[in-house]
Design a protein around this motif. Structure first.
Motif, PDB file in Angstrom:
ATOM      1  N   CYS A   1       0.841  -1.203   0.000  1.00  0.00           N
ATOM      2  CA  CYS A   1       0.000   0.000   0.000  1.00  0.00           C
ATOM      3  C   CYS A   1       0.870   1.245   0.000  1.00  0.00           C
ATOM      4  CB  CYS A   1      -0.914  -0.009   1.224  1.00  0.00           C
ATOM      5  SG  CYS A   1      -2.030   1.405   1.268  1.00  0.00           S
ATOM      6  N   SER A   2       0.655   2.107  -1.006  1.00  0.00           N
ATOM      7  CA  SER A   2       1.338   3.392  -1.085  1.00  0.00           C
ATOM      8  C   SER A   2       0.525   4.288  -2.010  1.00  0.00           C
ATOM      9  CB  SER A   2       2.767   3.228  -1.623  1.00  0.00           C
ATOM     10  OG  SER A   2       2.741   2.899  -2.997  1.00  0.00           O
ATOM     11  N   THR A   3       0.961   5.510  -2.176  1.00  0.00           N
ATOM     12  CA  THR A   3       0.220   6.439  -3.045  1.00  0.00           C
ATOM     13  C   THR A   3       0.381   6.093  -4.517  1.00  0.00           C
ATOM     14  OG1 THR A   3       2.112   7.937  -3.055  1.00  0.00           O
ATOM     15  CG2 THR A   3       0.398   8.350  -1.427  1.00  0.00           C
ATOM     16  N   ASP A   4       1.284   5.163  -4.856  1.00  0.00           N
ATOM     17  CA  ASP A   4       1.536   4.832  -6.254  1.00  0.00           C
ATOM     18  C   ASP A   4       0.910   3.509  -6.672  1.00  0.00           C
ATOM     19  OD1 ASP A   4       3.380   7.050  -7.045  1.00  0.00           O
ATOM     20  OD2 ASP A   4       4.538   6.249  -5.375  1.00  0.00           O
TER      21      ASP A   4
ATOM     22  N   ARG B   1      -6.165   7.765  -2.914  1.00  0.00           N
ATOM     23  CA  ARG B   1      -5.527   6.597  -3.513  1.00  0.00           C
ATOM     24  C   ARG B   1      -4.943   5.696  -2.414  1.00  0.00           C
ATOM     25  NH1 ARG B   1      -3.145   5.552  -8.644  1.00  0.00           N
ATOM     26  NH2 ARG B   1      -3.717   7.633  -9.329  1.00  0.00           N
ATOM     27  N   LEU B   2      -4.335   6.316  -1.416  1.00  0.00           N
ATOM     28  CA  LEU B   2      -3.740   5.567  -0.322  1.00  0.00           C
ATOM     29  C   LEU B   2      -4.807   4.804   0.459  1.00  0.00           C
ATOM     30  CD1 LEU B   2      -1.101   5.061   1.261  1.00  0.00           C
ATOM     31  CD2 LEU B   2      -1.647   7.063   2.619  1.00  0.00           C
ATOM     32  N   ARG B   3      -5.924   5.432   0.727  1.00  0.00           N
ATOM     33  CA  ARG B   3      -6.977   4.769   1.504  1.00  0.00           C
ATOM     34  C   ARG B   3      -7.652   3.655   0.707  1.00  0.00           C
ATOM     35  NH1 ARG B   3     -10.771   9.265   3.459  1.00  0.00           N
ATOM     36  NH2 ARG B   3      -9.803  10.471   1.772  1.00  0.00           N
ATOM     37  N   ILE B   4      -7.716   3.804  -0.626  1.00  0.00           N
ATOM     38  CA  ILE B   4      -8.219   2.696  -1.449  1.00  0.00           C
ATOM     39  C   ILE B   4      -7.293   1.488  -1.304  1.00  0.00           C
ATOM     40  CG2 ILE B   4      -8.526   1.919  -3.840  1.00  0.00           C
ATOM     41  CD1 ILE B   4      -9.611   4.701  -4.487  1.00  0.00           C
ATOM     42  N   GLY B   5      -5.998   1.762  -1.306  1.00  0.00           N
ATOM     43  CA  GLY B   5      -5.044   0.675  -1.110  1.00  0.00           C
ATOM     44  C   GLY B   5      -5.173   0.030   0.251  1.00  0.00           C
ATOM     45  N   LEU B   6      -5.422   0.833   1.275  1.00  0.00           N
ATOM     46  CA  LEU B   6      -5.592   0.287   2.624  1.00  0.00           C
ATOM     47  C   LEU B   6      -6.871  -0.545   2.727  1.00  0.00           C
ATOM     48  CD1 LEU B   6      -4.521   3.352   4.799  1.00  0.00           C
ATOM     49  CD2 LEU B   6      -3.360   1.142   4.667  1.00  0.00           C
ATOM     50  N   ALA B   7      -7.948  -0.047   2.135  1.00  0.00           N
ATOM     51  CA  ALA B   7      -9.200  -0.820   2.148  1.00  0.00           C
ATOM     52  C   ALA B   7      -9.009  -2.139   1.408  1.00  0.00           C
ATOM     53  CB  ALA B   7     -10.321   0.003   1.519  1.00  0.00           C
TER      54      ALA B   7
END
Length: 534
Positions: free
Chosen positions: A396-399, A458-464
């Motif tokens: 998970c990251s902003t990329d 974007r980061l929170r989508i990755g966390l979810a």
């Protein structure tokens, strides 16, 4: 002084390679240049003799034929010489590029990560050619600066050594101006290269973070910043060119002054108004010979002045090339941080199967490098959907990659069929359902490449996505781009997930680090692993 010596040393490495590549072609190009200079002097001398005798009523047509033959032969040799110079510069530039490619292929991922990507990519398009111009074009101009005036002075000396001496006496004055103006050109070229590097690095960074820029409606602001950098680079370029033109103007001034002095004394000699030795009692063809050869004495100075900018640009490019690739990269702070992080990863005791582990430390200490190393993924994050972390790791990251479509599809990507309840719970735990900038809940529209998403979204989508995956979570700065309320929700979600699996985060967030059961501190001089009591 130490910095200057270091720069000279690093520039010398690239220049050593360039000179080795240029040596074979340089010798043949120099021979052709010298032959062209001799033929040019012969043509001018023969033309002067023909014109002088024709005015005196003794036209020597074979002399004119010899002058025309010299013109034709000199032009052909000049064409071959120019092609030889161009081919040699191309050989040097290609050789340097191959050397850089070899160095990059042999470098470790940490080495490459430590290099500014924008400066590296843009620099490789122009640095080898600039160094080639220094090793070939400027080198030839330097040699001809010593040979050309000597040939012209020798030709004039055959008629009047006094006239030749008058030209030679002005040479030290021009050399002084060369030194003074050359220093200004060199300083300007170095500043120009630094401005170019900053412009390239900023442009590459803005391309990388374009989704975040678009999501925050900051495109115009970033465009103005890039325009300001571009104006700075353009101003530096014009400053260097102005100094170069000034240098050429000074040479033209001394050239015109010298020829005017010779013309005055020769004219007074022909009018019998003076009896200065070497200027009186000459025939007309002899005076014309001196006046027509004299400008050739200054031609090598002019060509050298034209190449002085190439010299300054080439030295700056060689230094930059060494600093980026061929020099001792292990001396750079970024490289040292990356190496230390990898060493610490190798020495770190096995990570727990469950629990929250935080990697902390100042910027540049290698937190992200260590996190990627422990996750077993590449040296840099990727938004390519074909490139992913190992099967047992949720990265998970902003990329991260975000597909076009709806929010629920973005969260469920690569997680297989997911019930809507799980998706709602995961999105709610990280604050995506209450985001006013992403209305519609799970049906919120996401554009191609996630261009309408901010970095935090974007980061929170990755966390979810990671929360519903059931895998170990490796998150790079999971709270960095969030407001306090959403950051608190993310911390709580990570703590809850850590009850059943490993959650490893690289973070500046002290509040998140305090919740971790284990902390890996990368502060310089204090790299250690700490367990939280209880």
């Amino acid at each position: 002084m130490a910095v200057a010596n270091s720069e000279a040393l690093t520039a010398g490495r690239t220049l050593c390679v360039a000179h080795g590549l240029a040596a074979p072609g340089l010798r043949s190009a120099l021979a052709l240049q010298a032959a062209r200079a001799v033929l040019r002097l012969a043509m001018i001398g023969l033309a002067a003799i023909f014109v002088g005798e024709m005015i005196s009523g003794r036209a020597n047509w074979p002399m004119l034929g010899a002058a025309l033959a010299s013109v034709i032969l000199g032009s052909l040799i000049g064409l071959v010489a120019d092609r030889a110079i161009a081919n040699t510069e191309l050989k040097v530039a290609n050789g340097l590029l191959e050397a850089v490619r070899g160095a990059l292929a042999a470098a470790s991922p940490g080495d490459i990560q430590a290099m500014p990507p924008g400066t590296l990519i843009a620099g490789l398009q122009r640095y080898p050619q600039a160094v080639a111009g220094l090793a070939v074009g400027h080198r030839l101009a330097s040699i001809m600066l010593g040979l050309g005036p000597l040939l012209a002075a020798a030709a004039i000396m055959a008629i009047s050594w006094e006239a030749a001496l008058a030209l030679i006496l002005l040479t030290p004055v021009m050399i002084v101006f060369f030194v003074l103006i050359g220093g200004a050109i060199r300083s300007g070229a170095e500043a120009q290269e630094k401005a170019f590097g900053r412009l390239a690095a900023q442009f590459a960074d803005r391309i990388r973070t374009l989704p975040t820029i678009l999501g925050n409606h900051a495109l115009m602001r970033e465009r103005r910043k890039l325009a300001a950098r571009l104006d700075t680079y353009a101003s530096g370029t014009m400053s260097v060119l102005r100094i170069a033109f000034l240098n050429t103007g000074i040479i033209d001034f001394f050239s015109s002054l010298s020829i005017a002095i010779l013309a005055v004394f020769l004219g007074l000699g022909h009018l019998k108004l003076t009896s200065v030795p070497g200027f009186a009692g000459l025939e007309l063809w002899q005076s014309l010979f001196i006046l027509m050869i004299a400008p050739e004495y200054f031609v090598p100075f002019r060509r050298y002045a034209e190449q002085y900018h190439a010299k300054a640009e080439g030295i700056a490019a060689a230094t930059a090339l060494d600093t980026l690739v061929l020099a001792r990269r292990q001396q750079s702070p970024a490289f040292e941080a990356a190496k230390a992080a990898r060493d610490l990863a190798d020495a770190t005791s096995p990570l727990p199967r469950t629990g929250l582990v935080a990697i902390t430390g100042p910027s540049g200490s290698g937190k992200s490098t260590l996190l990627r190393h422990l996750a077993g993924i590449g040296p840099a994050p990727s938004i390519d959907p074909e490139v992913d972390a190992p099967p047992d790791v949720a990265w998970c990251s902003t990329d991260i990659y975000v597909p076009e479509g709806t929010l629920d599809a973005a969260i469920a990507w690569q997680n297989g069929p997911c019930c809507r309840t799980r998706l709602l719970l995961a999105a709610g735990n990280v604050g995506l359902l209450d985001d006013m900038l992403l209305p519609g809940g799970l049906d919120a529209s996401i554009k191609a490449g996630g261009e309408n998403l901010s970095g935090g979204q974007r980061l929170r989508i990755g966390l979810a996505r990671a929360l519903i995956s059931g895998r170990a979570i490796f998150a790079d700065e999971p709270t960095a781009k969030l407001d306090p309320a959403n950051a608190a929700m993310v911390r709580q979600a990570l703590v809850e997930a850590a009850r059943t699996r490993l959650v490893l985060v690289a973070t500046h967030d002290r509040s998140l680090a305090l919740l971790a059961g284990r902390t890996i501190d990368l502060e310089m001089g204090n790299r250690q692993t700490r367990e939280r009591a209880g």
